[in-house]
Structure formats: C-alpha cells, structure tokens
Design a protein around this motif. Sequence first.
Motif, short mmCIF file in Angstrom:
data_model
loop_
_atom_site.label_atom_id
_atom_site.label_comp_id
_atom_site.label_asym_id
_atom_site.label_seq_id
_atom_site.Cartn_x
_atom_site.Cartn_y
_atom_site.Cartn_z
N GLY A 1 -12.74 13.61 -0.18
CA GLY A 1 -12.63 12.29 0.40
C GLY A 1 -11.93 11.31 -0.54
N GLU A 2 -11.70 10.13 -0.02
CA GLU A 2 -11.03 9.10 -0.80
C GLU A 2 -12.02 8.44 -1.75
N ASP A 3 -11.64 8.32 -3.01
CA ASP A 3 -12.47 7.67 -4.01
C ASP A 3 -12.33 6.16 -3.85
N PRO A 4 -13.43 5.42 -3.77
CA PRO A 4 -13.34 3.96 -3.62
C PRO A 4 -12.58 3.28 -4.75
N ARG A 5 -12.42 3.99 -5.89
CA ARG A 5 -11.74 3.41 -7.05
C ARG A 5 -10.23 3.60 -7.01
N ASP A 6 -9.74 4.43 -6.07
CA ASP A 6 -8.33 4.84 -6.11
C ASP A 6 -7.36 3.66 -6.13
N GLU A 7 -7.56 2.70 -5.23
CA GLU A 7 -6.63 1.57 -5.14
C GLU A 7 -6.63 0.75 -6.43
N LEU A 8 -7.82 0.51 -6.98
CA LEU A 8 -7.92 -0.25 -8.23
C LEU A 8 -7.25 0.49 -9.38
N ILE A 9 -7.47 1.79 -9.46
CA ILE A 9 -6.86 2.61 -10.52
C ILE A 9 -5.34 2.55 -10.43
N ALA A 10 -4.82 2.66 -9.20
CA ALA A 10 -3.36 2.62 -9.00
C ALA A 10 -2.80 1.27 -9.46
N ARG A 11 -3.51 0.18 -9.13
CA ARG A 11 -3.05 -1.16 -9.54
C ARG A 11 -3.07 -1.30 -11.06
N LEU A 12 -4.11 -0.76 -11.70
CA LEU A 12 -4.22 -0.85 -13.16
C LEU A 12 -3.13 -0.05 -13.85
#
Length: 245
Positions: free
Chosen positions: A89-100
Amino acid sequence: MLESYSVSVEGFEGPLDLLLHLINRYEIDIYNIPVAKISEQYMQYIHTMQQLELNIASEYLVMAATLLAIKSAMLLPNQEIEADDNYEGEDPRDELIARLIEYRKYKEAAQTLQELEGEEKESFTRPPQKWTEDKKLVSKPKKGAVTVYDMLSAMQNVFDRKKWNRPMTTTIEKIEIPIKQRMEEVLSQIETAKQGIPFDQLFPYPSKSHMVITFMAVLELMKDKLIFCEQERTFDSLIIHRWRG
C-alpha cells in the motif's frame, strides 16, 4: 507587556528547511522518517518560536497539521494489509519524503552556487612574494556555521533551565529594555571574551521579557555582522564570537 518586535532572519527558510535540519541533526534516514519523533521535535521548535513571540508563518502551522495527520494515519490499522501479506500500500509519508528530497536537491545546488560565488569574489592576483619561515597560517573559527534553528534549540534549553532554576517563592520583576540598548550590552559583553562566550551566559535573568529581547538583540547583531555563532559538534553549547573582519 512586552512590545511587539518583528525581526526578519534569513535562516527561517520554511517548514521543509526545519524538517531537513531535524533529519540532519538526529541523523535520520530521510527514506524512513520516524514521524512520531520528528513531530515531537518539530512542535518543540514551534513552541519556542511562540515563547519568543516570533511571527510564525502559517506554512509552519500547516506543516504541523500535516505531520499530525501522517502520524494518525500510520497508527490506523490497514485491513487490506492484514488480509494480504503481499499487499504494497501507499505509505502516508511518501508525499512528504518526496518534497523533502526535492527540497534538499535545490538547497544543495544553491549552496554549491553560493560557494562558487564566494570563491570567485575572494580570487585575486598579486605580485610574486618571497615566503619566510616565520609566517604562520592561523585558523579562524568558521563564521556563520550555526543555523537559526540551532539557536532556537539553544534558546529552548535556556527557557527550560531558567524554569527549573527559578525559586518558587521568588517574584521576578519584569525587565523591559530597548532593543538597541540590549544590543550594546551584549556586544560589550562579547568584546571582553577573547575565546567567545557561551550562548546561555547572555541570559542572566529568569525573566521572559529579558530573554526575548536578548535573543532578538543577538539575531540583530548577527544580521549586522557584528557577532557570529559557532558549534563544534552537534548538541554542543553554542559559542558567540565578535566578528573581526
């Protein structure tokens, strides 16, 4: 009541910059961020900013809400994962990690360009000069090695220490000092310390108004390139030096 005082500091570059600072400070794997820990540390910085009565940009508060939302999502059980061990599944942190990661790329590129610009400005030619043995290379402290977030962390330690050391039965009178006067006092104090002065020694009174004005005075002196701050290792005490060309 403490007069409202706004200061513009270049070190406050936004919530992503603060998160990246925390990741570097605590040597966290950017691809596997412990959201609970990073949220707690992030909120401590926000609390310190509020204690210092700094104008916190709304984007910092939005990021705080985002971190709490991610933390909550990671605590919820995922029924699909429980039903299928092979489910990815999609990790809830993925979008934040990509931005960082994207922000870190731009930050590193900007730092490289800034260093190249600095080297270009310092490059010059001169006539040949005879070298003599008595000439010595003197290493100077690195100016500007400490970020404003390191200073906020040190300031939180000052708040905590003053809170615990303050006698319970003693009434502390409010101390109100004009910012210019406190700048002169801090500069005079640092002038007499040839090896620099520990950051927390600039806060002799357990008075919030005095501590806030002192912190603002230090930031203004740094902005005017009259003093600079250094830290030998992560978590070490900050040392304030007089800027001497």
